[in-house]
Write a protein that holds these residues in place. Structure first.
Motif, PDB file in Angstrom:
ATOM      1  N   UNK A 160       0.762  -0.770   0.311  1.00 62.63           N
ATOM      2  CA  UNK A 160       0.140  -0.098  -0.399  1.00 62.63           C
ATOM      3  C   UNK A 160       0.964   1.334   0.240  1.00 62.63           C
ATOM      4  N   UNK A 161       1.813   1.193   0.431  1.00 68.45           N
ATOM      5  CA  UNK A 161       2.719   2.591   0.480  1.00 68.45           C
ATOM      6  C   UNK A 161       3.170   2.933  -0.753  1.00 68.45           C
ATOM      7  N   UNK A 162       3.620   1.903  -1.606  1.00 71.54           N
ATOM      8  CA  UNK A 162       3.876   2.289  -2.703  1.00 71.54           C
ATOM      9  C   UNK A 162       2.836   2.257  -3.754  1.00 71.54           C
ATOM     10  N   UNK A 163       1.999   1.156  -3.958  1.00 67.63           N
ATOM     11  CA  UNK A 163       1.016   1.280  -4.832  1.00 67.63           C
ATOM     12  C   UNK A 163       0.144   2.801  -4.458  1.00 67.63           C
ATOM     13  N   UNK A 164      -0.186   2.843  -3.287  1.00 64.44           N
ATOM     14  CA  UNK A 164      -1.078   3.553  -3.293  1.00 64.44           C
ATOM     15  C   UNK A 164      -0.433   5.502  -2.505  1.00 64.44           C
ATOM     16  N   UNK A 165       0.370   5.732  -1.383  1.00 64.44           N
ATOM     17  CA  UNK A 165       0.759   6.276  -0.758  1.00 64.44           C
ATOM     18  C   UNK A 165       1.631   6.983  -1.598  1.00 64.44           C
ATOM     19  N   UNK A 166       2.496   6.542  -2.351  1.00 61.55           N
ATOM     20  CA  UNK A 166       4.205   6.359  -3.228  1.00 61.55           C
ATOM     21  C   UNK A 166       3.636   7.433  -4.415  1.00 61.55           C
ATOM     22  N   UNK A 167       2.590   6.702  -5.272  1.00 61.10           N
ATOM     23  CA  UNK A 167       1.980   7.561  -6.239  1.00 61.10           C
ATOM     24  C   UNK A 167       0.925   9.089  -6.075  1.00 61.10           C
ATOM     25  N   UNK A 168       0.302   8.899  -4.963  1.00 55.75           N
ATOM     26  CA  UNK A 168      -0.719  10.124  -4.363  1.00 55.75           C
ATOM     27  C   UNK A 168       0.886  11.104  -3.786  1.00 55.75           C
ATOM     28  N   UNK A 169       1.432  10.733  -3.086  1.00 56.60           N
ATOM     29  CA  UNK A 169       2.622  11.271  -3.257  1.00 56.60           C
ATOM     30  C   UNK A 169       2.991  12.487  -3.826  1.00 56.60           C
ATOM     31  N   UNK A 170       3.383  11.708  -4.833  1.00 59.00           N
ATOM     32  CA  UNK A 170       4.428  12.434  -6.618  1.00 59.00           C
ATOM     33  C   UNK A 170       2.658  12.899  -7.627  1.00 59.00           C
ATOM     34  N   UNK A 171       1.655  13.144  -7.160  1.00 54.75           N
ATOM     35  CA  UNK A 171       0.690  13.684  -7.459  1.00 54.75           C
ATOM     36  C   UNK A 171       0.363  14.930  -6.825  1.00 54.75           C
ATOM     37  N   UNK A 203     -10.158  -2.805 -10.521  1.00 53.97           N
ATOM     38  CA  UNK A 203     -10.161  -1.189  -9.855  1.00 53.97           C
ATOM     39  C   UNK A 203     -10.926  -0.763  -9.043  1.00 53.97           C
ATOM     40  N   UNK A 204     -11.124  -1.258  -7.736  1.00 55.13           N
ATOM     41  CA  UNK A 204     -12.095  -0.575  -7.249  1.00 55.13           C
ATOM     42  C   UNK A 204     -12.312  -0.505  -5.566  1.00 55.13           C
ATOM     43  N   UNK A 205     -12.457   0.762  -5.147  1.00 54.48           N
ATOM     44  CA  UNK A 205     -12.537   0.906  -4.215  1.00 54.48           C
ATOM     45  C   UNK A 205     -13.197   0.312  -3.052  1.00 54.48           C
ATOM     46  N   UNK A 206     -14.230  -0.402  -3.375  1.00 52.58           N
ATOM     47  CA  UNK A 206     -14.741  -1.140  -3.134  1.00 52.58           C
ATOM     48  C   UNK A 206     -15.221  -2.690  -2.690  1.00 52.58           C
ATOM     49  N   UNK A 207     -13.682  -3.380  -3.458  1.00 53.85           N
ATOM     50  CA  UNK A 207     -13.615  -4.472  -3.707  1.00 53.85           C
ATOM     51  C   UNK A 207     -13.147  -5.003  -2.674  1.00 53.85           C
ATOM     52  N   UNK A 208     -13.028  -6.691  -2.795  1.00 53.61           N
ATOM     53  CA  UNK A 208     -13.565  -6.878  -1.592  1.00 53.61           C
ATOM     54  C   UNK A 208     -11.930  -8.196  -1.926  1.00 53.61           C
ATOM     55  N   UNK A 209     -11.097  -8.150  -2.872  1.00 51.10           N
ATOM     56  CA  UNK A 209      -9.407  -8.384  -2.940  1.00 51.10           C
ATOM     57  C   UNK A 209      -8.757  -6.991  -3.265  1.00 51.10           C
ATOM     58  N   UNK A 210      -7.673  -7.031  -2.356  1.00 51.73           N
ATOM     59  CA  UNK A 210      -6.920  -6.359  -1.719  1.00 51.73           C
ATOM     60  C   UNK A 210      -6.334  -5.656  -2.735  1.00 51.73           C
ATOM     61  N   UNK A 211      -5.408  -6.032  -3.356  1.00 52.99           N
ATOM     62  CA  UNK A 211      -4.913  -5.766  -4.670  1.00 52.99           C
ATOM     63  C   UNK A 211      -5.643  -4.800  -5.481  1.00 52.99           C
ATOM     64  N   UNK A 212      -7.167  -5.325  -5.731  1.00 48.62           N
ATOM     65  CA  UNK A 212      -8.131  -3.921  -6.706  1.00 48.62           C
ATOM     66  C   UNK A 212      -8.312  -2.613  -5.820  1.00 48.62           C
ATOM     67  N   UNK A 213      -8.792  -3.022  -4.825  1.00 44.02           N
ATOM     68  CA  UNK A 213      -9.064  -1.796  -3.453  1.00 44.02           C
ATOM     69  C   UNK A 213      -8.301  -0.971  -3.098  1.00 44.02           C
ATOM     70  N   UNK A 214      -6.822  -1.455  -3.395  1.00 44.41           N
ATOM     71  CA  UNK A 214      -6.015  -0.594  -3.533  1.00 44.41           C
ATOM     72  C   UNK A 214      -5.420   0.266  -4.102  1.00 44.41           C
ATOM     73  N   UNK A 215      -6.085  -0.268  -5.713  1.00 47.69           N
ATOM     74  CA  UNK A 215      -6.029   0.684  -6.979  1.00 47.69           C
ATOM     75  C   UNK A 215      -6.767   1.797  -7.160  1.00 47.69           C
ATOM     76  N   UNK A 216      -8.259   0.744  -6.682  1.00 44.75           N
ATOM     77  CA  UNK A 216      -9.219   1.610  -6.721  1.00 44.75           C
ATOM     78  C   UNK A 216      -9.352   2.962  -5.332  1.00 44.75           C
TER      79      UNK A 216
END
Length: 222
Positions: free
Chosen positions: A88-99, A118-131
């Motif tokens: 999560x620190x890479x795929x979400x936090x780092x990308x968002x920090x750059x943006x 990708x969907x924030x409500x997904x039950x799959x962790x990977x897809x949820x983080x992307x969403x």
């Protein structure tokens, strides 16, 4: 607003990855791009008159140079990262920090390498983080946000200084055979097509544009 006649300044995070590496080469070759700022954790090992490499800590980004557009291609796997929190620190936090840092530097156009499902409500962790990342970027006051949602990438990571991914090595040959039969959004795609779709679409896009995997395949063939 950038136009084909204007010399654009681009920023890229994730230049050592499959898609990011392709985008770097395309941006450097683009005659309408005057500067390419690459944010990376390690040296890229290449030089170019347009290229400025910034070795950074993505948890403590410095003030970024003024740019017109940003391409976000940072990503890892839970296996490589070691935990869901590290992923999560890479795929979400780092990308968002750059943006956010690029937005503060004037950028109002963002291109994102996301993923199918990708969907924030997904039950799959990977897809949820992307969403969650997609939703966070949509909440920013951007002129344009182009989201690429590729399915399986039909490329091996040999030479990228990344650990081998056994699942990909097994899936890629099968996916190539079955690609014509797979539903559009799940159609496998080459990294070059994803990169080309983002680099070509973002400069002229308006609002939020989502490019599904089959669209990426088509745009990559044009």
């Amino acid at each position: 607003m950038p136009t084909p006649e204007v010399q654009r300044k681009a920023l890229l995070a994730g230049a050592t990855g499959l898609v990011g590496g392709q985008m770097l080469q395309m941006l450097l070759a683009d005659t309408t791009v005057s500067q390419v700022h690459a944010l990376t954790r390690r040296p890229l090992g290449i030089s170019h008159p347009k290229l400025q490499v910034h070795i950074v800590d993505f948890t403590h980004l410095p003030e970024l140079p003024q740019v017109d557009e940003v391409y976000l291609a940072l990503g890892t796997t839970i296996k490589v990262a070691g935990s869901q929190a590290a992923f999560r620190a890479v795929d979400l936090d780092a990308n968002l920090a750059v943006a956010g840092a690029a937005f503060a530097a004037g950028a109002r156009r963002v291109g994102l390498v996301s993923a199918v499902g990708a969907k924030a409500e997904s039950s799959v962790f990977y897809n949820r983080v992307k969403g969650e990342l997609e939703d966070a970027l949509k909440a920013m006051e951007l002129k344009a946000l182009v989201i690429a949602q590729p399915s399986l990438l039909l490329d091996h990571r040999d030479g990228l200084q990344q650990p081998p991914r056994l699942g990909e090595k097994l899936a890629i040959p099968i996916a190539k055979l079955l690609a014509p039969l797979m539903p559009g959004v799940y159609r496998p795609v080459h990294a070059r097509a994803v990169a080309q779709s983002l680099v070509r679409t973002l400069p002229q896009a308006e609002g939020v544009v989502v490019l599904a995997s089959n669209v990426l395949v088509r745009l990559g063939e044009d």
